[in-house]
Design a protein around this motif. Structure first.
Motif, short mmCIF file in Angstrom:
data_model
loop_
_atom_site.label_atom_id
_atom_site.label_comp_id
_atom_site.label_asym_id
_atom_site.label_seq_id
_atom_site.Cartn_x
_atom_site.Cartn_y
_atom_site.Cartn_z
N GLN A 284 24.15 -8.51 -6.22
CA GLN A 284 23.74 -9.01 -4.90
C GLN A 284 24.28 -8.19 -3.72
OE1 GLN A 284 24.88 -13.09 -4.53
NE2 GLN A 284 26.99 -12.63 -4.00
N GLN A 285 25.40 -7.47 -3.96
CA GLN A 285 25.97 -6.63 -2.90
C GLN A 285 24.99 -5.59 -2.37
OE1 GLN A 285 29.43 -4.52 -4.15
NE2 GLN A 285 30.70 -6.36 -4.11
N TYR B 259 21.53 -5.37 -3.75
CA TYR B 259 20.13 -5.67 -4.10
C TYR B 259 19.92 -7.17 -3.94
CZ TYR B 259 15.77 -5.20 -6.82
OH TYR B 259 14.47 -5.20 -7.24
N GLN B 260 19.32 -7.53 -2.82
CA GLN B 260 19.20 -8.93 -2.46
C GLN B 260 18.03 -9.61 -3.19
OE1 GLN B 260 21.81 -10.05 -0.38
NE2 GLN B 260 21.09 -11.76 -1.36
N ASP C 286 16.55 -13.64 -4.22
CA ASP C 286 16.67 -15.10 -4.30
C ASP C 286 15.97 -15.54 -5.56
OD1 ASP C 286 17.99 -15.39 -1.89
OD2 ASP C 286 16.10 -15.33 -0.76
N SER D 73 17.65 -8.81 -12.39
CA SER D 73 17.46 -8.87 -10.93
C SER D 73 16.11 -8.29 -10.53
CB SER D 73 18.55 -8.07 -10.20
OG SER D 73 19.81 -8.55 -10.56
N LYS E 106 13.05 -10.31 -8.81
CA LYS E 106 12.55 -9.91 -7.50
C LYS E 106 11.07 -9.51 -7.58
CE LYS E 106 13.60 -7.29 -3.39
NZ LYS E 106 14.70 -6.73 -2.62
#
Ligand code: GDP
Ligand code: MG
Length: 463
Positions: free
Chosen positions: A65-66, A68-69, A71, A215, A219
Motif C-alpha cells: 500500500q505504500q 500502490y494504492q 481499495d 494487489s 486493482k
C-alpha cells in the motif's frame, strides 16, 4: 458462505503458461496447500477453483500500500488452476471466455516458450485481459529472499550483481514480448494498464511477489473491469467437470458466475444424449482456502451466490457434458427456452469454423475444448471436415473421413486421413475400423501434446 453486499461480485482469474513455469507452485503458495506434490509428474490435469475472501486479500494488500494504492471493494477472488491452457479453453461461455482476468506465468530464466506463445494467442482470440507473473526471480545470482514479501521491495534490497542479472533477463523477456506486439510495464509504473500489460515479478518458492500479484489483480478487476463484475441477477453458470464424488454419486463441478442457486432448484444442462433436466439434491463447497479437488468433507448449502465454484449433486448427471452452460428450469417456460439454447449451442460451435470437404476429423470431450481445438487448427490453417463431442464411435470415424475413405489408400492425402481426439474414449469398433482403413488417430489429454504429435506427423508426411 458469503452473500454479495456491495455492487461487485468476485472476479474470476485463471493461470496460464508453459509447463514448469511455476503455475501450480504459485497457486500453492497463495493458498498454503500442497496440491503439486500429490500430482502425477507435477502436471495439473484437473480443474480446481480456490476462493479468496476479501479478508485474506486485505492482509496481503497492506504489504504494497505504500507505493500502490488499492481499495479492496470486491467480496473476494476466485482463482482457477489451469494446466497450461486447456481449462482456460473450457471456460467459455457463449463465445467469450468466462475468466475475467488471466495471469500468464513466464519463467524469467527461459523467457517465451511454446505454450507461452499459444497462451498469448488464445488470450488474444478470446480478448481476455491479462497480467504477467515474471516468475522464479529467486534464481537470480546472489538473491536474498524474504518469505512472502513484496517483490517491489525485495528487488531494491538485492546486491548490485543480482540487480544486474535480473535486469538483463527481464530485458530479454520484454524484448521478446515486444517482438510479438505486446507492450509491458512494471505494475508499479503502469499508468495505463489497458495499453501496457502489467508485469509482476514473483517467486512461487519464496512467495515473494504474491502480495504484489494479488494487489494488481484486485486493482485491475475492481477499477478497470468494474462493469464486467457488477452483480447481476441473471443466472449464469458453467459446468467445468463431471466426476464421481464419494457418497454423492456422479456430480458436476460448476462455476456460478452470476445469480444464485438453491437446493431443490430444477436445472437443465447439456448431455451427450440431449438436454438433461434434474433437481439439485445438494449444493456443496469445499472448506475455505482449500481447493476443490483436495479430498475432504464438503459443506452443504441451501443457497449459493455468485461468483463461486461449487459441486452439484443430482440424479441423472452421468451423461452430463462438461464445458456447457447450465440453466435454471423451475418453469416449463424455462425448460423450453433452455432446451432450444442447448440444442443450438453445438451448432454454434460447429459454425465457428467452416467445415471443409477435405480435412482432419476432430473429437473432444467438451464444447469448450472442441472450440479451442478448432480455433487452434484454424490459426494453423489445418482444414477440418468433421467435429464431434463425446466418445468416438465407428460412425464418427466414417463420417469424419467419408471423402478420404473413397480414395485409393496410396493416392489419398495422408494428412487428412487423421482424427484428432482430445480427452475422450475411442470405442473399440471405431479403433478397429480406423486400423482396417489406415486412418491415423491422434489422442491426448493435453491439447498441446495433440498438436505436437500431429505436427510431427505432418512433417513426416511432407518429407
Ligand atoms: P507448472 O507446470 O507451471 O505448474 O510448474 P510447477 O509449479 O509444477 O513448477 C515446476 C518446477 O519449477 C518445480 O520444480 C518447482 O519447484 C519449480 N519452481 C516453481 N516456481 C519456482 C520459483 O519461483 N523459483 C524456483 N527456483 N523454482 C520454482
Ligand atoms: Mg502445474
Amino acid at each position: 458462505l458469503y452473500k454479495p453486499v456491495g455492487e461487485l461480485r468476485s472476479p474470476i482469474c485463471c493461470i496460464l503458461g508453459h509447463v514448469d513455469t511455476g503455475k501450480t507452485t504459485l497457486l500453492d503458495k497463495i493458498r498454503n496447500t500442497n496440491v503439486q506434490e500429490g500430482e502425477a509428474g507435477g502436471i495439473t490435469q484437473q480443474i480446481g477453483a480456490t476462493f479468496f475472501p476479501a479478508k485474506k486479500l486485505k492482509e496481503e494488500l497492506i504489504k504494497t500500500q505504500q507505493f500502490y494504492q488499492v481499495d479492496c471493494n470486491i467480496p473476494g477472488l476466485l482463482i482457477i488452476d489451469t494446466p497450461g491452457h486447456e481449462s482456460f479453453s473450457n471456460l467459455r461461455t457463449r463465445g467469450s471466455s468466462l475468466c475475467d482476468l488471466a495471469i500468464l506465468v513466464i519463467d524469467l530464466m527461459h523467457g517465451l516458450e511454446n505454450q507461452t506463445l499459444e497462451s498469448l494467442e488464445l488470450l488474444k482470440i478470446r480478448k481476455t485481459p491479462f497480467i504477467i507473473a515474471l516468475n522464479k526471480i529467486d534464481r537470480c545470482v546472489e538473491w536474498k529472499n524474504k518469505k512472502n514479501a513484496s517483490s517491489y521491495h525485495q528487488l531494491q534490497n538485492q546486491t548490485k550483481n543480482c540487480k544486474m542479472d535480473y535486469e538483463t533477463k527481464r530485458q530479454q523477456v520484454v524484448t521478446q514480448l515486444a517482438e510479438k506486439g505486446f507492450n509491458v510495464a512494471f505494475y508499479w509504473e503502469n499508468e495505463d494498464p489497458k495499453t501496457y500489460i502489467s508485469v509482476v515479478p514473483t517467486s512461487g518458492v519464496t512467495g515473494e511477489g504474491i502480495p504484489d500479484l494479488l494487489s494488481v489483480i484486485v486493482k485491475y478487476t475492481s477499477v478497470y473491469m468494474k462493469n464486467k463484475i457488477k452483480v447481476k441477477e441473471q443466472f449464469n453458470c458453467t459446468v467445468l467437470e463431471k466426476k464421481v464424488t464419494e457418497g454423492h454419486g456422479t456430480t458436476i463441478d460448476c462455476l456460478l458466475i452470476d445469480g444464485q442457486i438453491k437446493k431443490d432448484d430444477k436445472i437443465i444442462l447439456a448431455g451427450f444424449q440431449g438436454p438433461i433436466v434434474t433437481k439439485v439434491r445438494a449444493l456443496l463447497t469445499p472448506h475455505p482456502m482449500k481447493e476443490m479437488r483436495v479430498k475432504g468433507e464438503y459443506i452443504h448449502h441451501d443457497v449459493i451466490y455468485a461468483s463461486m465454484g461449487l459441486k452439484i449433486s443430482a440424479v441423472g448427471l452421468e451423461d452430463a457434458m462438461a464445458g456447457s452452460q447450465m440453466y435454471l428450469a423451475n418453469s416449463q417456460d424455462d425448460i423450453d427456452k433452455a432446451t432450444q439454447i442447448i440444442n443450438n449451442e453445438m451448432e454454434e460451435v460447429k459454425k465457428y469454423i467452416k467445415l471443409q470437404n477435405q480435412g482432419v476429423g476432430v473429437a473432444a470431450s467438451t464444447l469448450g475444448s472442441l472450440e479451442a481445438l478448432l480455433q487452434y487448427l484454424n490459426s494453423q490453417e489445418i482444414p477440418v471436415s468433421y467435429v464431434s463431442v463425446g466418445p468416438v464411435s465407428k460412425d464418427d470415424v466414417m463420417k469424419a473421413l467419408k471423402n478420404v475413405l473413397l480414395e485409393d489408400v496410396n493416392r489419398r492425402k495422408k494428412e487428412y486421413a487423421c482424427m484428432l481426439v482430445f480427452d475422450v474414449k475411442i470405442l473399440p469398433d471405431a479403433q478397429k475400423f480406423a486400423e482396417e482403413n489406415q486412418i491415423k488417430i491422434f489422442e491426448a489429454n493435453i491439447i498441446y501434446h495433440l498438436f505436437t504429435k500431429f505436427t510431427e506427423f505432418i512433417k513426416q508426411v511432407k518429407e
